[in-house]
Structure formats: C-alpha cells, structure tokens
Write an enzyme that holds these catalytic residues in place. Structure first.
Site, PDB file in Angstrom:
ATOM      1  N   GLY A 534       0.749  -1.238  -0.011  1.00 49.02           N
ATOM      2  CA  GLY A 534       0.195   0.031  -0.109  1.00 49.02           C
ATOM      3  C   GLY A 534       0.971   1.239   0.046  1.00 49.02           C
ATOM      4  N   ALA A 576       6.554  -4.582  -0.220  1.00 50.93           N
ATOM      5  CA  ALA A 576       6.374  -3.294  -0.779  1.00 50.93           C
ATOM      6  C   ALA A 576       5.539  -2.484   0.020  1.00 50.93           C
ATOM      7  CB  ALA A 576       6.376  -3.460  -1.915  1.00 50.93           C
ATOM      8  N   LYS A 577       6.065  -1.175   0.171  1.00 47.38           N
ATOM      9  CA  LYS A 577       5.230  -0.009   0.794  1.00 47.38           C
ATOM     10  C   LYS A 577       5.825   1.318   0.242  1.00 47.38           C
ATOM     11  CE  LYS A 577       2.538  -1.021   3.642  1.00 47.38           C
ATOM     12  NZ  LYS A 577       1.225  -1.131   3.795  1.00 47.38           N
ATOM     13  N   GLY A 578       4.910   2.203   0.162  1.00 48.40           N
ATOM     14  CA  GLY A 578       5.325   3.437  -0.046  1.00 48.40           C
ATOM     15  C   GLY A 578       4.642   4.385   0.896  1.00 48.40           C
ATOM     16  N   ASP A 630      -3.847   2.295   1.252  1.00 49.06           N
ATOM     17  CA  ASP A 630      -3.384   2.299   2.810  1.00 49.06           C
ATOM     18  C   ASP A 630      -4.012   3.525   3.458  1.00 49.06           C
ATOM     19  OD1 ASP A 630      -1.817   1.950   5.376  1.00 49.06           O
ATOM     20  OD2 ASP A 630      -0.616   0.680   4.051  1.00 49.06           O
TER      21      ASP A 630
END
Length: 1047
Positions: A534, A576-578, A630
């Site tokens: 997310g 993964a994540k941002g 997210d």
C-alpha cells in the site's frame, strides 16, 4: 510538454523559434479622464501642504508624463490616492537628499482591498536585481501567499505588473515597479466551456477584463497552452522572439494549485541570468488553469550569456522551480553563483542526508547484542538511545549549514552527478549547447575516488565529512531520475539500495524510490522485483510531530514493507510499501498525485514526444510496480490507475493499483467481499476445532465495530446472502455466533457481561452504524454504552467515567473473555510498556485466545510476553493476510486480460458484475480460505511437534522467512525451466475461472516472465511447506517436485 522553439528539451533537440510582431500582447487602456484627474491631483497635493506650492505643478507633471507609468494605474486609482503617492515619492527624495545617499531613495506604496477584491503595490526597483531588503524583497512573495497560492477555480486573481519607463529621479537609476491584482470576474451564468471538438474555449472561462485587454494573438497562444495544460499534469512552456528586438516572452501554463510561490521564484531565476522583465501577467481561468507571461530583456552592459541562449536555460530551469519553488539553496543564495540545477541537486542531497546520515553505528549494535530486547527495561533503553541518535546527531539545519559552507564542493558533487545523468546531446544540440551543458564542460569533472580525496582533504570536521560523503553515496546509487525531464511535478530517483547498513536493515531491499516535492517527500521500497504494498500518507498533527515523522519516515517505511513481506509469504508479490509525508497544511491528495506522477516518469518508456524525453537508465530493465490502498489513500487508487493510462502505460495501468472501485475499474474491494475477514475467520474456527469448543459458548471482546460497506459472499460455504457491513469489525460480527461481551470502536465502548444482544449488533452492522447507535434498552442491567464525547458517566458498577475518549482508548485492557479479536485500532496499541495490563494481579491473562486481525495491534515483544503466559496467539501477518491474497489475484487478472477483455469482464455494466467477475471473486474467496487454513494447520503442527517450546508468534515469523527464502531460491533455480512442471504449477496456481476464459497457453504468453517466475515460486514454496512442514527435508521436496507436472 512542448519546450519548443530553440530549447534543448532534455534530449537536446532544437527547433525554430516562434517569432511574434513587436506589438503589445495586451491593449493598453487610454484613460480619457487623465487630464481632468491631473488637475484634481494638483489641487489635492497643494491642499495637503507638504510639497511647496511652487513645486507642485512640476512634481505632478513629472509623475504623470515623465515617469512612464501605464494608464492602468491612473484609471485604477483615485485622485486622493495618487496625490498621496506623489507626496510619498517627494518625501523619499527629501530623505535621500538629507542622507546624501540616493541609494536610500525607496518608495513603498500599497493598497490592499479589505474585501479581498485585489491590491496595488508600487515600489522602487533596480532592473535585473533581486532585492534583499526593502519592499522589493518581499512584495512578490506576499502576492504569492495572499493571492496565487490559495487560488481555486472559483476564487482566483489576475495580475498585471510593469516597470516604469523613466527613473524616479535624475540622480537615481531606480524605476517604479507597479503591480495590479484584481479578483477574477467570470461570466454569470458561465457559458458552456467546451467547443464542438471537446476542447475548452478560452473565452468562456476567462475574466472579463482579460478578454477586453488581450490581443487576438495572445488569445490564440493562450488557447493552445490551455489545451496542453489541461491534458497533462506538469507545466507547459513556450518562448517567443519579438521581431526587431532582443525581448523574449516566456509563457507558462499549469493547473492552478499545482505549485506555490512560483511567481516570485521565477523572478529570482531570470535575475540569475541577468535578465529583467518589462511586463509580467498572471491570468487564472475558471477551468483551473493558470498562465504566466514574462516579457524579458537583457540587462544593459550584461556580463552574462546572451538572452538568445539564456532564455532556454530559464525555461529548462523553470521546470525545476515548478517542483521546488521554495528551495532555500536557490532563494537564499541568489548571488552565490548556484544555478537552479545545482541548487535543486543540493536540496535533494539535503533530503537524502537527513534520512541516511543519522545511522546508529557499531556502538549501538554492540550494545544491542549485549542487551535482551525481550526484556522491557532493556528494550526501553535501546529505544531511547536509538531515538536520541536519530534526533541529535545530524539535524536538518546542521546539514544545511554544511551545504552552505562547502558550496564549491557541492558544485563538484553536482557535476559528478550530472556527468552521469545529463541526457546525451544529439547532433543538433551540439551545434548550440545549452548553458547547463556548457557549465558541465567548464568544470573539471573528478572521478569518485578523486572527488572523495578532495572532500577528505578540504574538510577536517568529521560530521561535515559524513554529510558530504552522503552526497557521493547518493550519486553512486542513483540508477535513473527525472531530474532533467522537461515536464515534471516532483523529483524522483530510482536508487540501488545497497548503501543501507545491514545491521539496521537486515533484509536487503531490491529497489527503492525517493520522491521529493515542494510540499512533501516520499519513499517506495520493495524487497523483490515483483512486489506489492500500500501507499500510506503519514499525516502530522503539529510541527513537533512533523519533525519526528520527517526523521522516522524511511524507517517506518522499511518496517511496514518488512511486515508486508511476512504477510505476502504465499503470493507471487514480495513485500513493498510507499509512504508520503505532506508538509503541514499541504493537501494530501495533491501530494499523492505528484508522488504517483513522478514515479511514473521513471516507469514509462524513455521517450514521449513533447512530454518525456530520454533519460539515462543505469538499471536497464522494465520495472512493474503494484500499489495498493493504505491510510489516507483508499479513495485515490482509481485516479492513479487512470493517470497511468493517460501517461501511456497501456500495458500495466490495470495492475498499477489494487483497491480500485469495482463498478468503474473492475477492482475487487476487500471490505465489499470480506476478503480479510475470511482469513481471520479460518484462525478463529481453527482454534474452536482444535479445542473442540462450541462457538455459542465462547465469550469474546473485539475492537472495531459496525462499518460502512456491503459484504457479499458468493457461493462460499453455505452463505449466499448480502450483508450490510463494514470491514473487519462488522464482518466479524456477521460471521460469528459467539457471546460478545465488549466492542470498542471509534464511537465508544459497548459492554454487557451476559453477552451483547446479537440481533441488535447485526442490525447495526447491516445499517452500517457504529456502537454509539446501539439501542440501550437491549442491554442487561450490568451492560453499558459509553460514547467518546460523554463525560462523568456512571457505570452499573458505580464507577464514574470522567472522559469517554480516554475510557475508549484504554478499554481493551479492562475486559476479560475467552477470545480477543482486535479488528481495529492504532498500531502498537499493546506494547511492552503496557502489556502487563492484560493480566490480572495473579498473572493470569485476560484472554485465552487472541487472533490479531488489526495490523500491528500488538508489538512483537507484547506477543511473546503473552505467549509466555500460555495465551494461544496468532499474529497479524498470518491471520489477516486475506486482503493481500485478494489484491494479488486482482493483479493477476489485470496482467492476464487485454484492456478490452478487462473492460468487458471486470468492469460492471449497468451497475452489475459479469458472470466472469462473480465467479472470479468466488475463486479468490476460496483461495483465501485455503491458504489461511493451510497456514493455521502448519503453525499448529509445528508448535505441537516442539511441545510448545517455541511460541506461535516466532513460528509464524520463521515460517514467513522460510517461505520467502525458498521462494527466492526457486526464482533463481532451473526448476522453472522445466516446461511440464511449470505448466502443471500454473494450471493449479491460476484461478480456474481465468484459465477457462483465456486458456493456459495464452496466459503463459501474456504474463511477464518475472511475474511467472514469482507465481511459480510462491505456489511451489507455500504448498510444499504447508504440506511437509517447516522441518521438511530435501527428500520431501524431491517427492513434491516429482508430482508438479501431473494433471
């Protein structure tokens, strides 16, 4: 963006310059009442008595006739105001004379309308120089902040500003700069803004005064720029040569609100190249477009590059200013010799250093090895030391000071960066290279080793050395960037993450993006090539909280991505994540959109004529990123997917985001179909089965209550009906039949020791209402409802709740039950500091069983603490992985279907899903239940095999790590090359509905090879481990692999 007409637009191409006739772009109004007004002004000035009577006529005539002030001024102002201005100018002359210094001759006149209708500013100005003191130092910044930065299509302004032709006195070279700002007046009711061809007609969205003043040529050129600005996210720029003169006109169009302090920043920019403006215009339109026009001329006796060259550099660097108009390394150093490109590089290195200079070092790691992190007091000491290291070693101000102090080294570091990433010049541009290209080749470039040696010799301070070394690390690890792209809204860098210290980041990253905008910064990191997670917006409550978030942003991002990796254990995508951190007051959606657009710059093909030019790509491979919703971004996934398609990502826009709306873009919403709840439910049911318990006898506490969506189970188990429901909390209510004794949600605390009335709970869930709407007549004599807004509430026990909000925040510590299912709440709600509150005075836990539905509700130390007290606990990364499984299969559908197939099969028609969509959702729900049940069984079996010697929390983590490690090994093995095995796995791994629709062979042709490898590896690793357990042998894998090719 058509950086046409003589501009090296990133790749260095130049085309012929557009020329315009030497005519004003606007009609200058002729004020017919000027002579009559002049006579009144003379009377007013005389009556006020400040100027000697015998001098009044000369002063007034000189002001009207010799100073060269446009008639716009005289038509706009009253005779009384003009007389005050003349007296003010005369007084300034007297003051300068008495000081024997005509440099002190300063005029500062202004009139700001109290009702917000506009303003007039007049001040003395030397052409081509940025004022550092006096009214000129702040005037344009004030105009930006008062009028343009806050503009909206319904509340916007236009500006005309010009420089007087004559000087303010015979002894001073200064001229008057006049600014006229007026509120836009649009037609009411507005006419239809679109033409027959679908384009906006500029006349229908323009201010009436603009239409009266603009020449036909100006309208035509603004029309073209408006159309281009509407069709893209970044700025549009054009340059015009005025025939018979050296004047150049730079026109910039962009979406209103897309940047801030841009108007004032442009003045700093053209002054840097020894240019001055005779006139400037800002026009804002009701369709949300802003157009700035600058009439630029070279300074007399200029020592800079000729305007014929410098104008293109101004245009090139204006695109960087659009991204970072408030750059302190440019605005604060106008006379230091730093061009915008060097200053922008300094800003980006500054941000990088803030995150990666504050490392903990070997002393911390040695201490951590000595202490026991599972011991609460030891953990507290380590956390305090870590916090102090992060806060005190390198502050943003101390790093900025190093940059300012060592400006020459920063310039060399920029050259080191640019020599790699500056786009290669083509044959045309070599005939007339840009100024930035010339600057690169007039500075002797140094190798990395030579530059590092020079830095070490020049800098004796160890901390300064570390800051400057971080710039060199940054240079070495940038694989590609949009830094030199002609149109962009934020700066993005694809970094090789190998510079991260393994002691602090034990699991190596595969890829890393850093995105820097004027009002935000952000990261995206992933642990494998094929990875999904997310995008989270990290909001800050106040300045102190914002500074903490700045320091911790990357570490939080890494932790979230690592947790995602554990959860993604049995799907193709790794973790993964941002994260996006907006500045205080910045609109979160604008930050998100700029973040997305800047990353897309580095993902789409190298060249899109007029919009995206070639960039240096040291990575050299196509990259696919999969984003999901997210915190703060759930309603933005549709925009991101559509924007990717608009940018030309035809092959992957369908998979760019998950969590898209079902009806419009064929997404598979988790809450609508209860995807996460199905996974949690398998763990609850697994516990009941292992202990042979009857659900109706179980007491339960849950956080997260009735919600806001519709939960539909299509053909799953025996349930076929639709439930009005929220996400986790409501799904748990609707799927369960236990005796719930307490529910804690955002609205308050609902409790009843004999069990909350289930019929009333179901009613709330179906009506999407929180517990505050519970009918209190349905409570027993010992039940109660405390809302967060209530105070001094007396409970049936006699206890008085002083504040409902405080009571709600700690309510999960006060109840006891068989089962606790947190389905909502903030991360780390239970941690090592407060976990003891979940046990009674005798050390007995409040709950026998815990299934952690909410992400990170417990810290790892808190989980281990509870398991030591014999609580049966299943952590979040195992229990709530249903959502990631659903998103993974949503990605698969997007990759497998062509755009037309996707639109036909996944997007709703007349508000209804296709049969394919309904069947595909059934496949997803079944896959979630299958994976969750398999992992539950695997964890339970391993715990039993070890006779409880290892906590389930640890087994869950080790299982995730084992699955991920096996996945990685399989991706790099030759097992995938065995066609029968590969085909056999794909037939099992891809949902039946998709295989029937497309065909297996066609699917294998369409799916990218990296994704096929990831899908193959995830299916093999998960099914092998779930079947044979974490203690399996190579012989077990031999038998398992032998059967892969079987039908």
């Amino acid at each position: 963006m058509p950086l046409l007409n003589g501009h090296d637009s990133g790749a260095g191409t130049e085309v012929s310059l557009q020329r315009v006739r030497n005519l004003p772009g606007y009609t200058t109004p002729i004020f017919k009442g000027k002579d009559e007004q002049r006579a009144k002004v003379k009377v007013d000035v005389t009556a006020k008595g400040f100027i000697p009577r015998e001098l009044v006529e000369n002063e007034v005539d000189w002001f009207y006739s010799q100073l060269g002030i446009d008639d716009t001024y005289f038509q706009s102002e009253s005779s009384s105001v003009i007389s005050d201005h003349i007296i003010g100018l005369f007084g300034a002359k007297i003051l300068a004379f008495t000081k024997h210094d005509f440099s002190k001759l300063v005029i500062d006149l202004e009139k700001v309308d109290k009702n917000g209708n506009g303003a007039t500013f007049i001040h003395t100005s030397l052409p081509g120089l940025t004022s550092t003191e006096g009214p000129g130092a702040t005037c344009e910044s004030r105009i930006d902040s008062l009028y343009f930065d806050k503009s909206t299509p319904s509340e916007c302004y236009r500006l005309e500003t010009y420089r007087s032709i004559g000087s303010i006195s015979a002894t001073a070279a200064k001229q008057l700069r006049c600014y006229f700002i007026t509120r836009c007046n649009f037609p009411s009711p507005p006419p239809s803004p679109t033409q027959a061809d679908g384009h906006t007609d500029i006349r229908t969205v323009s201010d009436t005064a603009f239409l009266e003043r603009a020449s036909p040529h100006t309208l035509r050129e603004y029309q073209k720029i408006m159309w281009q600005a509407e069709s893209r996210y970044g700025p549009v720029m054009e340059v015009y040569e005025v025939e018979g003169t050296r004047e150049r006109r730079l026109v910039i169009g962009y979406k209103t609100g897309g940047t801030s302090r841009f108007f004032s920043a442009l003045s700093h920019l053209y002054h840097f190249y020894q240019l001055y403006s005779s006139r400037k215009y800002v026009e804002q339109f009701s369709n949300g477009i802003t157009i700035i026009s600058l009439h630029l001329n070279p300074m007399p006796n200029s020592t800079g590059a000729p305007i014929e060259l410098s104008i293109f550099q101004v245009m090139k660097e204006a695109s960087l200013l659009y991204c970072l108009p408030d750059n302190p390394f440019f605005r604060g150093s106008v006379h230091s010799g730093h061009a915008v490109q060097e200053a922008t590089y300094a800003y980006c290195g500054w941000v990088f250093a803030q995150h990666f200079c504050n490392r903990l070092g070997p002393a911390y790691h040695h201490l951590r090895n000595i202490l026991d992190e599972s011991n609460p007091s030891h953990a507290e000491v380590l956390n305090d030391i870590k916090r102090r290291f992060r806060e005190e070693t390198f502050t943003r101000d101390s790093i900025a000071q190093v940059i300012h102090t060592h400006s020459e080294i920063i310039r060399l570091l920029y050259v080191n960066f640019a020599m790699v990433h500056y786009p290669a010049a083509d044959q045309t541009s070599r005939l007339r290279p840009t100024l930035s290209y010339q600057r690169l080749h007039t500075t002797q470039p140094l190798s990395d080793t030579e530059l590092h040696d020079k830095i070490r010799r020049a800098v004796s301070n160890k901390q300064d050395l570390q800051v400057l070394e971080s710039f060199l690390i940054f240079n070495k690890h940038v694989l590609k960037t949009n830094f030199y792209q002609p149109t962009k809204v934020a700066l993005s860098f694809r970094l090789a993450p190998s510079f991260l210290p393994q002691g602090e980041y034990p699991t190596p990253l595969f890829g890393m993006f850093l995105v820097i905008g004027n009002e935000f910064r952000g990261f995206h990191i992933r642990f494998r090539d094929v990875a999904r997670g997310g995008i989270r917006i990290v909001m800050s409550r106040n300045e102190e909280n914002y500074m903490i978030n700045k320091r911790m942003l990357f570490d939080e991002n890494y932790g979230l991505a690592a947790t995602q990796s554990l959860k993604n254990k049995d799907i193709p995508e790794g973790g993964a994540k941002g994260t996006i951190l907006p500045s205080l007051g910045a609109p979160p959606r604008r930050c998100f959109e700029k973040y997305i657009d800047a990353i897309i710059d580095l993902l789409i093909p190298n060249h899109s004529s007029g919009i995206k030019e070639r960039h240096v790509d040291l990575y050299g491979k196509e990259e696919w990123l999969f984003f999901g919703p997210d915190e703060g971004t759930a309603d933005m996934m549709d925009w991101a997917a559509l924007h990717a398609r608009d940018r030309g990502a035809e092959t992957w826009w369908k998979t760019f985001t998950t969590g898209k709306s079902a009806e419009l873009l064929g997404g598979v919403p988790h809450d609508t179909y209860g995807m996460t709840s199905l996974s949690i439910r398998q763990y609850v049911l697994g516990i009941y089965k292992q202990f042979a318990m009857k659900e109706t006898d179980i007491t339960k506490v849950q956080t997260g209550g009735p919600g806001i969506c519709v939960f539909t189970l299509w053909g799953f188990s025996s349930l076929t009906q639709d439930f009005a429901d929220g996400d986790l909390g409501s799904n748990e209510i609707l799927l369960s039949s236990d005796k719930t004794v307490a529910i804690i949600d955002g609205s308050g605390v609902l409790a009843d020791p004999v069990g909350i009335n289930r019929k009333e709970l179901v009613r709330l869930a179906k009506l999407r209402l929180p517990v505050s709407h519970f009918d209190k007549t349905k409570l027993s004599k010992d039940g109660y409802l405390v809302k967060v807004e209530e105070q001094d509430v007396k409970l049936p026990s006699g206890e008085v709740v002083l504040d409902g909000n405080d009571f709600r925040n700690g309510a999960h510590f006060r109840f006891k039950a068989d089962l606790f299912v947190p389905c909502g709440g903030r991360p780390e709600a239970v941690n090592i500091s407060n976990v003891a509150a979940l046990t009674d005075t005798e050390g007995k836990p409040h709950f026998k069983y815990i299934v952690e539905g909410a992400n990170l509700f417990f810290t790892q130390q808190a989980r281990l603490h509870l398991e030591k007290r014999r609580v049966v606990m299943f952590k979040d990364s195992s229990a709530n992985k249903g959502g990631v499984t659903s998103s993974s299969l949503e990605v698969l559908a997007g990759l497998a279907l062509t755009t037309q197939e996707y639109l036909d099969l996944m997007v709703f028609k007349d508000g209804k899903p296709s049969d394919f969509y309904r069947n595909y959702v059934k496949d997803i729900q079944a896959k979630i239940a299958e994976n969750a049940a398999a992992e539950f069984h695997c964890i339970w079996q391993e715990h039993s095999r070890l006779q409880g010697a290892k906590p389930r929390t640890q087994i869950s983590d080790e299982l995730s790590i084992m699955l991920n490690e096996l996945h990685t090994k399989l991706e790099h093995s030759d097992l995938f090359e065995d066609a029968p095995s590969r085909k056999g796995v794909m037939r099992r791994a891809i949902p039946t509905t998709l295989v029937k629709q497309v065909g297996l062979d066609t699917l294998l042709e369409r799916l990218p090879e990296p994704y096929q490898r990831a899908l193959f590896s995830s299916w093999v690793s998960s099914h092998f481990i779930y079947k044979y357990g974490v203690n399996s042998s190579t012989i077990d894998f031999f038998h398992f692999a032998r059967d892969l090719s079987r039908e």
